[in-house]
Design a protein around this motif. Structure first.
Motif, PDB file in Angstrom:
ATOM      1  N   TRP A 378       9.953  -7.923   5.508  1.00 34.72           N
ATOM      2  CA  TRP A 378       9.126  -7.394   4.431  1.00 34.72           C
ATOM      3  C   TRP A 378       7.655  -7.348   4.847  1.00 34.72           C
ATOM      4  CZ3 TRP A 378       9.004 -10.240  -0.999  1.00 34.72           C
ATOM      5  CH2 TRP A 378       8.171  -9.517  -1.883  1.00 34.72           C
ATOM      6  N   ALA A 379       7.178  -8.411   5.495  1.00 32.55           N
ATOM      7  CA  ALA A 379       5.781  -8.462   5.951  1.00 32.55           C
ATOM      8  C   ALA A 379       5.512  -7.391   6.994  1.00 32.55           C
ATOM      9  CB  ALA A 379       5.456  -9.847   6.512  1.00 32.55           C
ATOM     10  N   SER A 380       6.452  -7.194   7.906  1.00 36.81           N
ATOM     11  CA  SER A 380       6.275  -6.194   8.958  1.00 36.81           C
ATOM     12  C   SER A 380       6.177  -4.787   8.361  1.00 36.81           C
ATOM     13  CB  SER A 380       7.442  -6.271   9.946  1.00 36.81           C
ATOM     14  OG  SER A 380       7.281  -5.339  10.989  1.00 36.81           O
ATOM     15  N   ILE A 381       7.051  -4.501   7.393  1.00 36.35           N
ATOM     16  CA  ILE A 381       7.022  -3.181   6.736  1.00 36.35           C
ATOM     17  C   ILE A 381       5.722  -2.993   5.958  1.00 36.35           C
ATOM     18  CG2 ILE A 381       8.137  -1.756   4.970  1.00 36.35           C
ATOM     19  CD1 ILE A 381      10.804  -3.084   5.803  1.00 36.35           C
ATOM     20  N   SER A 382       5.299  -4.044   5.251  1.00 33.67           N
ATOM     21  CA  SER A 382       4.059  -3.960   4.474  1.00 33.67           C
ATOM     22  C   SER A 382       2.853  -3.738   5.372  1.00 33.67           C
ATOM     23  CB  SER A 382       3.867  -5.242   3.652  1.00 33.67           C
ATOM     24  OG  SER A 382       4.891  -5.401   2.693  1.00 33.67           O
ATOM     25  N   PHE A 383       2.812  -4.425   6.491  1.00 26.78           N
ATOM     26  CA  PHE A 383       1.715  -4.234   7.448  1.00 26.78           C
ATOM     27  C   PHE A 383       1.706  -2.798   7.972  1.00 26.78           C
ATOM     28  CE2 PHE A 383       0.960  -8.902   8.347  1.00 26.78           C
ATOM     29  CZ  PHE A 383      -0.412  -8.853   8.124  1.00 26.78           C
ATOM     30  N   HIS A 384       2.904  -2.262   8.215  1.00 27.62           N
ATOM     31  CA  HIS A 384       2.991  -0.897   8.730  1.00 27.62           C
ATOM     32  C   HIS A 384       2.327   0.099   7.773  1.00 27.62           C
ATOM     33  CE1 HIS A 384       4.587   2.787  10.458  1.00 27.62           C
ATOM     34  NE2 HIS A 384       5.091   3.101   9.274  1.00 27.62           N
ATOM     35  N   PHE A 385       2.683   0.027   6.489  1.00 25.28           N
ATOM     36  CA  PHE A 385       2.124   0.965   5.515  1.00 25.28           C
ATOM     37  C   PHE A 385       0.667   0.639   5.184  1.00 25.28           C
ATOM     38  CE2 PHE A 385       6.680   1.600   4.745  1.00 25.28           C
ATOM     39  CZ  PHE A 385       6.732   2.997   4.785  1.00 25.28           C
ATOM     40  N   LEU A 386       0.305  -0.632   5.273  1.00 24.20           N
ATOM     41  CA  LEU A 386      -1.071  -1.029   4.979  1.00 24.20           C
ATOM     42  C   LEU A 386      -2.048  -0.433   5.984  1.00 24.20           C
ATOM     43  CD1 LEU A 386      -2.693  -3.054   3.052  1.00 24.20           C
ATOM     44  CD2 LEU A 386      -2.621  -4.616   5.004  1.00 24.20           C
ATOM     45  N   THR A 387      -1.629  -0.375   7.249  1.00 24.37           N
ATOM     46  CA  THR A 387      -2.546   0.036   8.316  1.00 24.37           C
ATOM     47  C   THR A 387      -2.316   1.461   8.793  1.00 24.37           C
ATOM     48  OG1 THR A 387      -1.036  -0.935   9.961  1.00 24.37           O
ATOM     49  CG2 THR A 387      -2.798  -2.346   9.122  1.00 24.37           C
ATOM     50  N   LEU A 388      -1.592   2.265   8.034  1.00 26.47           N
ATOM     51  CA  LEU A 388      -1.362   3.657   8.441  1.00 26.47           C
ATOM     52  C   LEU A 388      -2.676   4.407   8.611  1.00 26.47           C
ATOM     53  CD1 LEU A 388       1.728   4.908   6.362  1.00 26.47           C
ATOM     54  CD2 LEU A 388       1.533   4.712   8.856  1.00 26.47           C
ATOM     55  N   SER A 389      -3.629   4.139   7.726  1.00 26.05           N
ATOM     56  CA  SER A 389      -4.900   4.872   7.775  1.00 26.05           C
ATOM     57  C   SER A 389      -5.867   4.345   8.824  1.00 26.05           C
ATOM     58  CB  SER A 389      -5.590   4.818   6.401  1.00 26.05           C
ATOM     59  OG  SER A 389      -5.869   3.477   6.043  1.00 26.05           O
ATOM     60  N   THR A 390      -5.564   3.210   9.434  1.00 28.95           N
ATOM     61  CA  THR A 390      -6.463   2.622  10.434  1.00 28.95           C
ATOM     62  C   THR A 390      -5.803   2.509  11.804  1.00 28.95           C
ATOM     63  OG1 THR A 390      -5.798   0.401   9.690  1.00 28.95           O
ATOM     64  CG2 THR A 390      -7.824   1.330   8.747  1.00 28.95           C
ATOM     65  N   GLY A 391      -4.831   3.366  12.053  1.00 20.56           N
ATOM     66  CA  GLY A 391      -4.204   3.394  13.383  1.00 20.56           C
ATOM     67  C   GLY A 391      -3.343   2.192  13.681  1.00 20.56           C
ATOM     68  N   GLY A 392      -2.844   1.508  12.649  1.00 26.07           N
ATOM     69  CA  GLY A 392      -1.939   0.379  12.863  1.00 26.07           C
ATOM     70  C   GLY A 392      -2.607  -0.958  13.049  1.00 26.07           C
ATOM     71  N   VAL A 393      -3.945  -1.007  12.994  1.00 26.94           N
ATOM     72  CA  VAL A 393      -4.656  -2.274  13.200  1.00 26.94           C
ATOM     73  C   VAL A 393      -5.468  -2.622  11.952  1.00 26.94           C
ATOM     74  CG1 VAL A 393      -4.777  -1.992  15.696  1.00 26.94           C
ATOM     75  CG2 VAL A 393      -6.617  -1.104  14.261  1.00 26.94           C
TER      76      VAL A 393
END
Length: 536
Positions: A378-393
């Motif tokens: 769940w955390a990995s998926i949330s991080f993925h969508f959270l950082t879509l606009s910042t190139g994953g970081v």
């Protein structure tokens, strides 16, 4: 006395007790010693035992406070050490305690046999005190690193000795709760560190005060050390039979003289093997035997594997860098947000330690770890969508979606809840798996594996977040968890209900997962027959 007599000695010489005729199916394959069961006749918590466990568990609080305070204190350093700390410097300062804990665990683990559990713990307290003073008075990065290394010696020693000492004092029926008390004090110390750290945000030189507070519990434990007795098993190894008997009498104040005599006899029989090894083998030969003797090796592999598993979940990355990560997510007070991690962990460690004697160590892992893995996914998926606009970081000045940040927070809570109820405390039952002759050395090796895995996490976390992305980092931790769970299923037996002097036999012919089930069934059956015979 033959080897069989040595293992299943007769007790006719203990006045007031006599063997009970047993009706156990297939008695020729009896896996438990009925004398151990008789010796557990008055295994209850007493006020004196609670007092001893509380004093010893201060070591767990120190462990927790000094590993947890770094997450709140480092963001406050600013330029006090001559310049702004870089990510690599923060990693080194954070990891220095872990680096110091590795030799601390090994050295103080060995000294726990030579000096005794009590005085090895006192040395750890001295290291805690000295390290805190050096850190609080630091004016350069090298100086604070040295302080953290010294502090680490205390952390490593405390992590070995406190659970070992408590396990040797605790009655079988409540040993899980007793050892779990020390395990609970670790996240409790981390929670106190986060709470105090949140209150010192913006205070000039607040980081010095935060690190300096660590001297208080270490000095308190040193002052109380006078009232701690040595472990009865260590006293027997030194031929101090009367002192061992006196300590047992105070711990088991409700036991009859006959039961106390039997308890002492059981401990003497198990201490005999240790003295034989010390007499017949050199230190180097005994060290080699840890790996060449299969039962020893299996026990070490089982416990070291679970210790490493506990660290490779990535929990400590949330602990150490909670202030940094939550600040990036938009929390104004990152240290206060870190209470989510340490507070939930402390709460659910308490829940876990309360049910561990009823539910069992292995069963807690088998039931809870899949939910822990789900939290990481769940955390990995949330991080993925959270950082879509910042190139994953994660970027310091970026603005992130509150909804996705909330999802991430939910994932972290899910992970921490099931980590707390299972791995956070179960890994510290390590001393239960070793026979007396290797208990200190085996515990030292297990704790060292904990710190080595912890070091991998501590020095790599920020770098992984940058290079592998947050989603990839927590995906990696998920993979480690899956491997660890498979390891538990095949290599981690149940010790619930088994005496600390019985559990080493689990590894005689394998990793003992099935054998532990049979031993506990037989023990329950024999104990039931004994109770019925006494009532008849």
């Amino acid at each position: 006395m033959t080897a069989e007599d040595d293992k299943h000695f007769q007790i006719e010489h203990v006045e007031g007790l006599s063997p009970t005729p047993l009706n156990v199916p297939h008695a020729e394959t009896l896996l438990v010693d009925e004398n151990v069961i008789r010796a557990e006749g008055e295994d209850k918590l007493t006020v004196y035992l609670v007092f001893l466990i509380t004093i010893a568990a201060i070591a767990g609080f120190l462990f927790g406070y000094d590993t947890g305070i770094v997450g709140a204190a480092l963001p406050l350093v600013g330029t006090d050490l001559g310049h702004e700390l870089s990510s690599s410097e923060q990693e080194v300062i954070t990891a220095a305690t872990t680096i110091g804990a590795i030799p601390g665990a090994l050295i103080l683990g060995v000294l726990a046999d030579r000096l005794g559990r009590k005085w090895a713990m006192a040395i750890a307290d001295i290291a805690f005190t000295a390290g805190a003073i050096i850190i609080a008075s630091s004016f350069s990065v090298p100086q604070i690193i040295v302080g953290r290394l010294v502090l680490g010696v205390g952390v490593g020693g405390a992590a070995v000795i406190a659970p070992l000492y408590i396990a040797e004092l605790a009655p079988t029926a409540v040993r899980g709760r007793c050892v779990g008390t020390n395990a609970f004090f670790i996240p409790f110390g981390q929670t106190i560190a986060s709470a105090i750290g949140a209150g010192f945000q913006g205070v000039p030189n607040g980081w010095r005060i935060l690190f300096g507070f660590g001297v208080i519990p270490s000095i308190v434990q040193l002052c109380l050390m006078h009232w701690l007795p040595e472990s009865p098993r260590v006293l027997l190894l030194r031929d101090r039979r009367d002192a061992a008997n006196a300590t047992l009498a105070r711990i088991y104040s409700n036991a009859t003289p006959e039961i106390l005599a039997l308890k002492l006899r059981v401990l003497e029989e198990h201490a005999r093997e240790t003295t034989r090894l010390e007499r017949e083998f050199t230190f180097v030969e005994r060290s080699k035997k840890l790996w060449t003797h299969k039962p020893y090796r299996r026990a070490i592999i089982a416990v070291c594997g679970v210790q490493a598993f506990g660290q490779l979940t990535g929990y400590n990355s949330l602990l150490y860098y909670s202030g940094t990560v939550f600040s990036l997510l938009g929390f104004k007070n990152g240290a206060a947000a870190g209470l989510i991690v340490s507070g939930d962990n402390a709460l659910f460690v308490f829940v876990g330690m309360c049910i561990v004697d009823r539910m069992g160590r292995r069963r807690l892992l088998v039931v809870a770890v899949p939910f822990l893995i789900a939290g990481l996914v769940w955390a990995s998926i949330s991080f993925h969508f959270l950082t879509l606009s910042t190139g994953g970081v994660l970027l310091k000045d970026a603005t992130y979606s509150p909804a996705v940040a909330g999802s991430l927070l939910g994932a972290i809570v899910c992970f921490v809840v099931f980590f707390g109820v299972s791995l956070s405390h179960v890994i510290w039952y390590q001393s239960e798996f070793f026979s007396l002759e290797i208990r200190a050395a085996g515990s030292a090796l297990a704790t060292t594996s904990c710190w080595l895995a912890n070091l991998v996490i501590a020095v790599s976390y920020l770098s992984l977040m940058e290079k592998l992305t947050p989603a990839g980092t927590y995906g990696l931790y998920t993979g480690f968890c899956v491997i660890g769970y498979i390891f538990v299923l095949f290599c981690y037996p149940e010790t619930k209900g088994l005496s600390i002097d019985e559990t080493d036999s689990l590894f005689a012919d394998g990793f003992g997962v099935k054998k532990s089930i049979e031993m506990r069934k037989q023990k329950f059956m024999i104990a039931k027959q004994m109770r019925e015979a006494m009532q008849a």
